[in-house]
Design a protein around this motif. Structure first.
Motif, PDB file in Angstrom:
ATOM      1  N   LEU A  40     -43.577 101.598  27.236  1.00 41.14           N
ATOM      2  CA  LEU A  40     -43.804 100.596  28.279  1.00 41.14           C
ATOM      3  C   LEU A  40     -45.098 100.876  29.034  1.00 41.14           C
ATOM      4  O   LEU A  40     -45.874  99.949  29.315  1.00 41.14           O
ATOM      5  CB  LEU A  40     -42.626 100.554  29.244  1.00 41.14           C
ATOM      6  N   CYS A  52     -37.150 101.327  36.592  1.00 43.49           N
ATOM      7  CA  CYS A  52     -36.152 101.963  35.729  1.00 43.49           C
ATOM      8  C   CYS A  52     -34.800 101.986  36.436  1.00 43.49           C
ATOM      9  O   CYS A  52     -34.736 102.134  37.653  1.00 43.49           O
ATOM     10  CB  CYS A  52     -36.550 103.400  35.419  1.00 43.49           C
ATOM     11  N   ARG A  64     -32.191 100.895  31.630  1.00 40.59           N
ATOM     12  CA  ARG A  64     -32.988  99.667  31.586  1.00 40.59           C
ATOM     13  C   ARG A  64     -34.318  99.941  32.254  1.00 40.59           C
ATOM     14  O   ARG A  64     -34.376 100.594  33.289  1.00 40.59           O
ATOM     15  CB  ARG A  64     -32.290  98.544  32.342  1.00 40.59           C
ATOM     16  N   GLN A  66     -38.440  98.048  32.832  1.00 42.48           N
ATOM     17  CA  GLN A  66     -39.303  96.886  32.643  1.00 42.48           C
ATOM     18  C   GLN A  66     -40.657  97.153  33.259  1.00 42.48           C
ATOM     19  O   GLN A  66     -40.791  97.950  34.185  1.00 42.48           O
ATOM     20  CB  GLN A  66     -38.688  95.636  33.248  1.00 42.48           C
ATOM     21  N   THR A  94     -35.340  95.402  22.961  1.00 38.04           N
ATOM     22  CA  THR A  94     -36.583  95.158  23.688  1.00 38.04           C
ATOM     23  C   THR A  94     -36.876  93.669  23.647  1.00 38.04           C
ATOM     24  O   THR A  94     -36.559  93.010  22.662  1.00 38.04           O
ATOM     25  CB  THR A  94     -37.773  95.930  23.077  1.00 38.04           C
ATOM     26  N   TRP A  95     -37.441  93.166  24.717  1.00 33.18           N
ATOM     27  CA  TRP A  95     -37.800  91.754  24.754  1.00 33.18           C
ATOM     28  C   TRP A  95     -38.840  91.511  25.842  1.00 33.18           C
ATOM     29  O   TRP A  95     -39.014  92.313  26.738  1.00 33.18           O
ATOM     30  CB  TRP A  95     -36.573  90.872  24.974  1.00 33.18           C
ATOM     31  N   ASP A  97     -39.843  88.617  28.652  1.00 29.95           N
ATOM     32  CA  ASP A  97     -39.300  87.421  29.286  1.00 29.95           C
ATOM     33  C   ASP A  97     -40.415  86.436  29.637  1.00 29.95           C
ATOM     34  O   ASP A  97     -41.594  86.707  29.431  1.00 29.95           O
ATOM     35  CB  ASP A  97     -38.429  87.772  30.496  1.00 29.95           C
ATOM     36  N   LEU A 101     -42.707  90.080  31.676  1.00 31.16           N
ATOM     37  CA  LEU A 101     -42.149  91.423  31.797  1.00 31.16           C
ATOM     38  C   LEU A 101     -41.635  91.888  30.446  1.00 31.16           C
ATOM     39  O   LEU A 101     -40.897  91.168  29.769  1.00 31.16           O
ATOM     40  CB  LEU A 101     -41.006  91.457  32.816  1.00 31.16           C
ATOM     41  N   HIS A 103     -39.228  94.370  28.568  1.00 32.36           N
ATOM     42  CA  HIS A 103     -37.980  95.064  28.902  1.00 32.36           C
ATOM     43  C   HIS A 103     -37.528  95.971  27.767  1.00 32.36           C
ATOM     44  O   HIS A 103     -37.736  95.653  26.593  1.00 32.36           O
ATOM     45  CB  HIS A 103     -36.846  94.045  29.116  1.00 32.36           C
ATOM     46  N   GLU A 105     -33.788  98.110  26.939  1.00 34.80           N
ATOM     47  CA  GLU A 105     -32.439  98.503  27.339  1.00 34.80           C
ATOM     48  C   GLU A 105     -31.864  99.346  26.208  1.00 34.80           C
ATOM     49  O   GLU A 105     -31.945  98.969  25.039  1.00 34.80           O
ATOM     50  CB  GLU A 105     -31.548  97.299  27.595  1.00 34.80           C
TER      51      GLU A 105
END
Length: 110
Positions: A40, A52, A64, A66, A94-95, A97, A101, A103, A105
């Motif tokens: 990240l 975090c 989690r 981001q 992971t994604w 948005d 952001l 992310h 998890e």
């Protein structure tokens, strides 16, 4: 915290402290959190903050994180990052948005 490599030691320390209460998680959780946050930070935008969160859930820990990123793609599932994290966690996602952001998890179960 600032999304800078120098700040990663703080996240590692928190992961280690949480993992100490469940020794079966110790190494896996610290490795997974370190890899996730390093990735990240590498993709973070200028002056971005890394957020975090650790969530204790019975015999497992969910993590989690981001960061604001200009990266419009998540780490490839064939990448070293993905291989390392998926080998030491029970789940990883992971994604990106709609707000830009990135992310991560993950979940480690004892």
């Amino acid at each position: 915290m600032a999304a800078l490599p120098a700040c990663l030691s703080t996240v590692r320390a928190v992961a280690g402290a949480i993992a100490r209460s469940t020794p079966e998680l110790a190494i896996d959780l610290v490795i997974a959190v370190d890899e996730a946050c390093t990735t990240l930070v590498a993709k973070a935008g200028r002056h971005a903050e890394l957020a975090c969160r650790f969530i204790r859930d019975g015999d497992s820990v969910r993590f989690r994180a981001q960061v604001r990123s200009s990266a419009v793609t998540v780490p490839d599932q064939r990448s070293l990052y993905w291989r390392v994290v998926s080998s030491v966690t029970d789940t990883v996602a992971t994604w990106v948005d709609g707000d830009g952001l990135l992310h991560v998890e993950l979940r480690c179960r004892a």
